[in-house]
Design a protein around this motif. Structure first.
Motif, PDB file in Angstrom:
ATOM      1  N   ALA A   1      -5.616  -8.833 -11.011  1.00 21.65           N
ATOM      2  CA  ALA A   1      -6.741  -8.125 -10.400  1.00 21.65           C
ATOM      3  C   ALA A   1      -8.088  -8.581 -10.930  1.00 21.65           C
ATOM      4  CB  ALA A   1      -6.587  -6.619 -10.606  1.00 21.65           C
TER       5      ALA A   1
ATOM      6  N   ALA B   1      -8.806  -2.583  -8.443  1.00 23.92           N
ATOM      7  CA  ALA B   1      -8.129  -2.925  -7.195  1.00 23.92           C
ATOM      8  C   ALA B   1      -6.970  -1.967  -7.002  1.00 23.92           C
ATOM      9  CB  ALA B   1      -7.619  -4.369  -7.232  1.00 23.92           C
TER      10      ALA B   1
ATOM     11  N   VAL C   1      -3.269  -1.741  -6.825  1.00 21.34           N
ATOM     12  CA  VAL C   1      -2.263  -2.626  -7.404  1.00 21.34           C
ATOM     13  C   VAL C   1      -0.895  -1.968  -7.340  1.00 21.34           C
ATOM     14  CG1 VAL C   1      -1.576  -3.928  -9.454  1.00 21.34           C
ATOM     15  CG2 VAL C   1      -4.006  -3.474  -9.021  1.00 21.34           C
TER      16      VAL C   1
ATOM     17  N   GLU D   1       2.968  -8.824  -9.168  1.00 20.10           N
ATOM     18  CA  GLU D   1       1.734  -8.060  -9.035  1.00 20.10           C
ATOM     19  C   GLU D   1       1.186  -8.245  -7.624  1.00 20.10           C
ATOM     20  OE1 GLU D   1       0.670  -8.876 -13.751  1.00 20.10           O
ATOM     21  OE2 GLU D   1      -0.790  -9.428 -12.199  1.00 20.10           O
TER      22      GLU D   1
ATOM     23  N   ILE E   1      -1.805  -7.296  -5.175  1.00 20.31           N
ATOM     24  CA  ILE E   1      -3.190  -6.827  -5.160  1.00 20.31           C
ATOM     25  C   ILE E   1      -3.626  -6.688  -3.710  1.00 20.31           C
ATOM     26  CG2 ILE E   1      -5.525  -7.233  -6.005  1.00 20.31           C
ATOM     27  CD1 ILE E   1      -3.375  -7.012  -8.212  1.00 20.31           C
TER      28      ILE E   1
ATOM     29  N   GLY F   1      -5.458 -10.117   0.129  1.00 18.05           N
ATOM     30  CA  GLY F   1      -4.858  -9.809  -1.160  1.00 18.05           C
ATOM     31  C   GLY F   1      -4.231 -11.003  -1.845  1.00 18.05           C
TER      32      GLY F   1
END
Length: 758
Positions: free
Chosen positions: A48, A60, A62, A145, A147, A162
């Motif tokens: 992020a 963000a 997440v 992850e 985002i 993203g």
């Protein structure tokens, strides 16, 4: 589509059981069963903000999917992961070029978000559209992850909706660890993975990972034999009753119906002190007949679309007193398999080949400076050099890419011109230079302020500036508020800029040629630009239950639309390669898209004897409009504000992960409201989209651990629900279409396997 009362009762019971925000809160590298929801929000992420911080404080939205969740839920691909994520609509088997179409928060296309491995871009260099399947290494992941929202302020082009960053688990092990997995399933499904990590010298760690996947696929012509659109008689007889009339190809056809899938990925990583080296390669292959009916395309194993990416990365990290310096060199290559081919109504059922290639060399220098214990500054500079051969038009034979890249237009060899017409295959060289900065400041121990900006200059389309700002506020111990604003851009791909397709015909054995249609390049395309604002509130109720409410608005301008060359770009004057073309079409920038929506996310955990129950539920809503231009019967061009396509206004995703002693069980629900198509209810006044039914699917995973051996089984679409996905060009008003009216998805599928963990 009608649904039985039993299925709805099961679905309702399922939702009541599941109240957990999926992976958003899971930890990495530790036993999740002992952690509260608040502890889970302190999981460290890097994507992020390009520096390590707690997920709950990241500027963000997440979600973190952990290694434990991947194992418990039986995920074997990145596609499996995204199916369960909020705001992602997955249309599988939807489009021949990319197999699947993924819509994130109402914005369609997987080329609009960037896929990374340990911060290294795996998406194709020139952002070619690639299927998301077993070609990405989920088995290697320590955590994934995800985002949401624009990320161009840090990551530049293409990070418009993203980032998905797979964080490898290689760095966790300082001695030795090996995992091997094999699964087999119905209709010839095979999936095998291998992961090993070993400390070979004092400061040297070697990691190797690989995956191979093959799926023979379902014979849809048998499964859906009551649907006349799935009639595969043409494949058996060799004469295809296409929308353009009967076609009997000259080349012999394998008459066994097939639409197999194949994919693999390989990773090798070496960590030596402050240096990290890695090599990644993947490949995927799917049927190129997807979305066409069997009367209008050849469905067999010889007709396919294949592509792959190779990436080499070297990184050096230097830590000084208050400054960390990271130097990175990346080289990547995309290649469209030269044997990729179509056989459909547009090629006369003869084989038409495709070719494409791109490469990138990237150098980045980043510095992270701890100004004070409360303040951090990140600055970076990037230079990227590209070479691209955009996807070709239909070719008579495969390109021999070991020689100069050249080809012949499909169906142009003739008596007076036996060599045919040489295809114009473009080679494009360009560069991008960028710089970025980000400042983060803690304010009075209750808020974290982030401000950043990135400048990029590309010699193809000019300069862009993309700022972002975010504040994460903790007004109380149990409440977190995030307010975010950012812009982003999507570079015009060379594939779109130089897209070429169409066909010539000759009526005099090659003395002259003509065409009624060609789509031709427009080298003046500009980037799509987006701006986004977002607000989220997360509330804890004790240590076991939390709710999150997210709302967002996104505006996208410079949309790419089809338009006639005449009167718009005026580049071709009715001719291509010196021959007359009745209608020449190009891509142009025009129109704006407005998207708004939000989600309600519920998360619940509960300890039980020798185990844990974790339940989640995501309820997502999305809507918006897009500007389109159409010419009426009087030749007057009008602008219409119309509904979005490729969306379901409502989506519900819910599930429960249950662990008890050596057992784990994970049932999961995916429900979509009716799906918007590209076609309009009234073409004369294009405002409302056509729709097809939504669906409700249940997937299940069961696992048993016996020492170092795990036995597992997975069932997809457990209740064998009939469902269809949205194809990009479906128009229900077109009664003479060669396309399905929504692409049928897989019926119930299952696989079983064994996993060895040493």
């Amino acid at each position: 589509m009608k649904r039985s009362g039993l299925k709805w009762r099961v679905a309702c019971t399922f939702v009541l059981m599941t109240m957990r925000v999926a992976a958003q809160n899971d930890s990495t590298g530790q036993d999740l069963t002992a952690l509260s929801l608040e502890d889970l929000q302190n999981v460290k992420i890097v994507t992020a903000s390009k520096n390590q911080m707690a997920a709950g404080q990241a500027p963000a939205s997440v979600i973190v999917v952990t290694e434990e969740q991947i194992r418990i839920r039986g995920y074997r691909s990145l596609l499996d992961v995204l199916i369960d994520m909020p705001d992602f609509k997955i249309d599988d088997n939807a489009y021949s070029v990319s197999r699947n179409t993924i819509t994130n928060r109402g914005i369609e296309g997987q080329q609009k978000f960037v896929i990374m491995l340990d911060g290294v871009r795996l998406s194709a260099p020139a952002n070619e559209s690639i299927p998301i399947m077993e070609n990405y290494p989920v088995n290697l992941a320590k955590q994934i992850e995800i985002i949401y929202g624009p990320a161009s302020a840090l990551y530049g082009a293409d990070a418009m909706t993203g980032i998905i960053n797979i964080i490898s688990k290689k760095a966790e092990y300082t001695s030795f660890r090996t995992e091997a997995l094999y699964a087999t399933g119905d209709n010839g499904l095979h999936n095998g993975t291998l992961f090993t990590s070993k400390k070979i010298l004092k400061d040297v760690l070697l990691t190797i990972s690989g995956q191979y996947f093959y799926d023979g696929g379902i014979d849809m012509s048998r499964k859906f034999k009551n649907d006349t659109l799935w009639d595969a008689t043409s494949l058996k007889t060799g004469t295809f009753n296409s929308i353009y009339g009967p076609m009997t190809p000259k080349e012999k056809i394998d008459n066994e119906f097939a639409m197999p899938l194949q994919a693999y990925n390989v990773y090798v990583g070496l960590s030596a002190g402050n240096f990290d080296f890695s090599f990644f390669k993947n490949y995927s292959r799917n049927s190129s007949a997807i979305e066409n009916t069997p009367q209008n395309a050849v469905y067999n194993k010889d007709v396919f679309y294949g592509r792959g990416v190779s990436v080499f990365n070297a990184r050096h990290t230097k830590v000084l007193d208050k400054v960390s310096l990271v130097s990175t060199l990346t080289a990547s290559e995309y290649k469209l398999d030269p044997l990729s081919n179509y056989r459909n109504m547009y090629t006369g059922m003869e084989r038409a080949y495709k070719y494409g290639y791109s490469s990138m060399v990237r150098v980045e220098e980043q510095a992270e400076w701890r100004l004070t214990p409360r303040s951090t500054l990140v600055v970076g500079a990037v230079f990227e050099n590209f070479y691209s051969v955009p996807e070709s038009t239909d070719l008579q034979a495969p390109v021999e890419d070991s020689r100069s890249v050249e080809g012949i237009l499909m169906n142009t060899p003739s008596y007076y011109r036996p060599e045919g017409i040489e295809a114009k295959i473009y080679g494009v060289k360009y560069y991008n230079a960028g710089g970025y900065t980000q400042w983060q400041q803690k304010v009075m121990n209750k808020a974290d302020l982030t401000m950043g900006m990135r400048f990029d200059h590309n010699n193809r389309f000019g300069s862009t500036i993309n700022p972002r700002m975010g504040i994460v506020w903790n007004p109380g111990a149990n409440l977190t508020v995030k307010a975010l604003a950012a812009t982003a851009y999507l570079a015009p791909t060379t594939g779109s800029t130089y897209a070429t397709y169409g066909a010539f015909t000759t009526l005099d054995s090659g003395k002259t040629y003509q065409s009624n249609f060609f789509h031709l390049p427009n080298p003046n395309l500009k980037p799509l630009e987006s701006s986004n604002i977002e607000l989220s509130l997360r509330k804890y109720y004790g240590r076991n239950f939390s709710t999150t409410i997210v709302g967002y608005y996104t505006g996208v301008s410079n949309l790419v639309d089809f338009a006639p060359d005449n009167g718009n770009t005026d580049l071709y004057n009715g001719k291509y390669l010196g021959w007359n073309v009745d209608y020449i079409e190009v891509f142009v920038n025009r129109g704006r898209q407005k998207v708004y929506g939000g989600s309600l996310q519920l998360d619940y955990t509960h300890s039980i004897r020798r185990g844990m129950i974790k339940a989640y539920a995501y309820l997502s809503y999305v809507d918006g409009t897009v500007d389109i231009r159409r010419t009426d019967e009087l030749g007057v061009e009008k602008t219409y504000d119309v509904e979005l396509d490729n969306i379901s206004n409502w989506m519900l995703k819910a599930g429960t992960d249950i662990t008890m002693a050596n057992w784990s069980f994970s049932p999961r629900l995916i429900w979509l409201s009716e799906q918007h198509l590209a076609g309009f209810l009234n073409p004369e006044a294009p405002l409302n989209r056509q729709t097809i039914d939504g669906y409700a699917l249940v997937n299940m995973a069961l696992r048993y651990k016996m020492g170092k051996i795990h036995f597992f089984g997975n069932i997809m679409n457990a209740f064998d629900t009939e469902s269809r996905s949205v194809s990009p060009t479906v128009d229900l008003n077109n009664t003479n279409s060669g396309l399905f009216r929504g692409n049928y998805q897989n019926p119930r599928r299952f696989n079983v396997g064994i996993n060895l963990v040493l």
